[in-house]
Design a protein around this motif. Structure first.
Motif, PDB file in Angstrom:
ATOM      1  N   ILE A 165       0.672  -1.137   0.078  1.00 31.73           N
ATOM      2  CA  ILE A 165      -0.008  -0.175  -0.233  1.00 31.73           C
ATOM      3  C   ILE A 165       0.978   1.292   0.305  1.00 31.73           C
ATOM      4  O   ILE A 165       0.209   2.114  -0.827  1.00 31.73           O
ATOM      5  CB  ILE A 165      -1.205  -0.248   1.570  1.00 31.73           C
ATOM      6  N   ILE A 166       2.434   1.405   0.819  1.00 30.45           N
ATOM      7  CA  ILE A 166       2.603   2.627   0.987  1.00 30.45           C
ATOM      8  C   ILE A 166       3.638   2.502  -0.722  1.00 30.45           C
ATOM      9  O   ILE A 166       3.332   3.735  -0.818  1.00 30.45           O
ATOM     10  CB  ILE A 166       3.756   2.041   1.944  1.00 30.45           C
ATOM     11  N   PHE A 167       4.159   1.290  -0.585  1.00 32.76           N
ATOM     12  CA  PHE A 167       4.693   2.039  -2.120  1.00 32.76           C
ATOM     13  C   PHE A 167       3.765   1.825  -3.180  1.00 32.76           C
ATOM     14  O   PHE A 167       4.180   3.101  -4.164  1.00 32.76           O
ATOM     15  CB  PHE A 167       5.872   0.726  -2.827  1.00 32.76           C
ATOM     16  N   GLY A 168       2.638   1.002  -3.044  1.00 34.21           N
ATOM     17  CA  GLY A 168       1.502   1.410  -4.411  1.00 34.21           C
ATOM     18  C   GLY A 168       1.216   3.122  -4.304  1.00 34.21           C
ATOM     19  O   GLY A 168       0.973   4.228  -5.501  1.00 34.21           O
ATOM     20  N   LEU A 169       1.398   3.631  -2.870  1.00 33.19           N
ATOM     21  CA  LEU A 169       0.577   5.242  -3.355  1.00 33.19           C
ATOM     22  C   LEU A 169       1.522   5.912  -3.417  1.00 33.19           C
ATOM     23  O   LEU A 169       1.845   7.388  -4.097  1.00 33.19           O
ATOM     24  CB  LEU A 169       0.754   5.484  -1.313  1.00 33.19           C
ATOM     25  N   THR A 220       3.389  10.205  -6.074  1.00 37.47           N
ATOM     26  CA  THR A 220       3.965  11.259  -5.533  1.00 37.47           C
ATOM     27  C   THR A 220       5.646  10.724  -5.294  1.00 37.47           C
ATOM     28  O   THR A 220       6.304  11.869  -5.749  1.00 37.47           O
ATOM     29  CB  THR A 220       3.671  11.221  -3.601  1.00 37.47           C
ATOM     30  N   ASN A 221       6.722   9.917  -6.060  1.00 35.06           N
ATOM     31  CA  ASN A 221       7.761   9.414  -6.195  1.00 35.06           C
ATOM     32  C   ASN A 221       8.546   9.769  -5.271  1.00 35.06           C
ATOM     33  O   ASN A 221       9.431  10.730  -5.106  1.00 35.06           O
ATOM     34  CB  ASN A 221       8.010  10.104  -7.777  1.00 35.06           C
ATOM     35  N   LEU A 222       8.320  10.575  -4.088  1.00 37.75           N
ATOM     36  CA  LEU A 222       8.389  10.802  -2.694  1.00 37.75           C
ATOM     37  C   LEU A 222       9.683  10.209  -2.314  1.00 37.75           C
ATOM     38  O   LEU A 222      11.077  10.320  -2.214  1.00 37.75           O
ATOM     39  CB  LEU A 222       7.666  10.339  -1.456  1.00 37.75           C
ATOM     40  N   LEU A 223       9.819   8.310  -2.290  1.00 38.29           N
ATOM     41  CA  LEU A 223      10.367   7.380  -2.332  1.00 38.29           C
ATOM     42  C   LEU A 223      12.260   7.497  -3.264  1.00 38.29           C
ATOM     43  O   LEU A 223      12.940   7.284  -2.887  1.00 38.29           O
ATOM     44  CB  LEU A 223      10.226   6.145  -1.660  1.00 38.29           C
ATOM     45  N   VAL A 256      -0.797   3.316 -12.487  1.00 42.87           N
ATOM     46  CA  VAL A 256      -1.806   1.322 -12.729  1.00 42.87           C
ATOM     47  C   VAL A 256      -0.285   0.966 -11.842  1.00 42.87           C
ATOM     48  O   VAL A 256      -1.493  -0.179 -11.543  1.00 42.87           O
ATOM     49  CB  VAL A 256      -1.345   1.023 -13.811  1.00 42.87           C
ATOM     50  N   VAL A 257       0.705   0.393 -12.180  1.00 38.07           N
ATOM     51  CA  VAL A 257       1.057  -0.398 -10.901  1.00 38.07           C
ATOM     52  C   VAL A 257       1.105  -0.009  -9.379  1.00 38.07           C
ATOM     53  O   VAL A 257       0.848  -0.847  -8.429  1.00 38.07           O
ATOM     54  CB  VAL A 257       2.920  -0.250 -11.107  1.00 38.07           C
ATOM     55  N   GLY A 258       0.370   1.283  -8.916  1.00 38.01           N
ATOM     56  CA  GLY A 258       0.459   1.915  -8.109  1.00 38.01           C
ATOM     57  C   GLY A 258      -0.864   0.868  -7.415  1.00 38.01           C
ATOM     58  O   GLY A 258      -1.153   0.415  -6.794  1.00 38.01           O
ATOM     59  N   VAL A 259      -1.754   1.485  -8.435  1.00 36.36           N
ATOM     60  CA  VAL A 259      -2.936   0.623  -8.039  1.00 36.36           C
ATOM     61  C   VAL A 259      -3.491  -0.867  -7.941  1.00 36.36           C
ATOM     62  O   VAL A 259      -3.971  -1.058  -6.916  1.00 36.36           O
ATOM     63  CB  VAL A 259      -4.554   1.328  -9.222  1.00 36.36           C
ATOM     64  N   VAL A 260      -2.652  -1.478  -8.629  1.00 30.31           N
ATOM     65  CA  VAL A 260      -2.838  -2.862  -8.030  1.00 30.31           C
ATOM     66  C   VAL A 260      -1.616  -3.597  -7.228  1.00 30.31           C
ATOM     67  O   VAL A 260      -2.107  -3.884  -6.482  1.00 30.31           O
ATOM     68  CB  VAL A 260      -1.771  -3.698  -9.685  1.00 30.31           C
ATOM     69  N   GLU A 261      -0.200  -2.448  -7.215  1.00 28.33           N
ATOM     70  CA  GLU A 261      -0.416  -2.786  -5.386  1.00 28.33           C
ATOM     71  C   GLU A 261      -1.046  -2.127  -4.512  1.00 28.33           C
ATOM     72  O   GLU A 261      -0.650  -3.153  -3.228  1.00 28.33           O
ATOM     73  CB  GLU A 261       1.381  -2.448  -5.235  1.00 28.33           C
ATOM     74  N   ILE A 262      -1.575  -1.491  -4.566  1.00 32.03           N
ATOM     75  CA  ILE A 262      -2.753  -1.632  -2.977  1.00 32.03           C
ATOM     76  C   ILE A 262      -4.105  -2.277  -2.959  1.00 32.03           C
ATOM     77  O   ILE A 262      -3.926  -2.440  -2.013  1.00 32.03           O
ATOM     78  CB  ILE A 262      -3.000   0.283  -3.288  1.00 32.03           C
TER      79      ILE A 262
END
Length: 137
Positions: free
Chosen positions: A35-39, A43-46, A71-77
């Protein structure tokens, strides 16, 4: 006289308690981390996630690298939520997703250290699957 080649099993209550702790630890990590990596794909903060994307991915799916990452972010969440709600299914979803990331990194031809780390995570996701009860209480 019978001889047993199997090792003596620990007391059931101790084993059950340890298995439950391992399950909860893995379930928590494989819920929160995706969830954190997906979010963070939004934002590309990490990090700038697009540097980890093999160019062949955007040639197969004709969108920008950043759109692909959305899309990757949504799948990870979704994967993280699936682990929280249905850990037996969600853990397999995470394992398959991690395999896809590993293949992408190998095709990219760099970040082999990240690919090896993700292989370790894949094994952890499979361990979560094995520890997951058929139905949650």
């Amino acid at each position: 006289m019978k001889s047993s080649t199997a090792l003596a099993a620990p007391a059931p209550t101790v084993a059950a308690g340890s298995q439950r702790q391992a399950f909860l630890l893995l379930r928590t990590v494989f819920t929160v981390a995706p969830i954190i990596f997906g979010l963070d794909k939004f934002t590309n903060l990490l990090t700038d996630w697009t540097i980890y994307l093999a160019p062949v991915a955007t040639s197969v799916v004709p969108v920008s690298a950043q759109s692909f990452m959305y899309v990757v972010g949504v799948v990870e969440i979704i994967a993280g939520i699936a682990v929280a709600v249905r850990p037996r299914f969600g853990s397999l979803l995470v394992a398959v997703w991690l395999l896809g990331i590993i293949v992408n990194l190998l095709v990219l031809g760099s970040y082999f250290d990240v690919a090896l780390r993700d292989f370790g995570l894949l094994v952890g996701a499979l361990a979560l699957n094995r520890l997951s009860p058929a139905k949650l209480h």
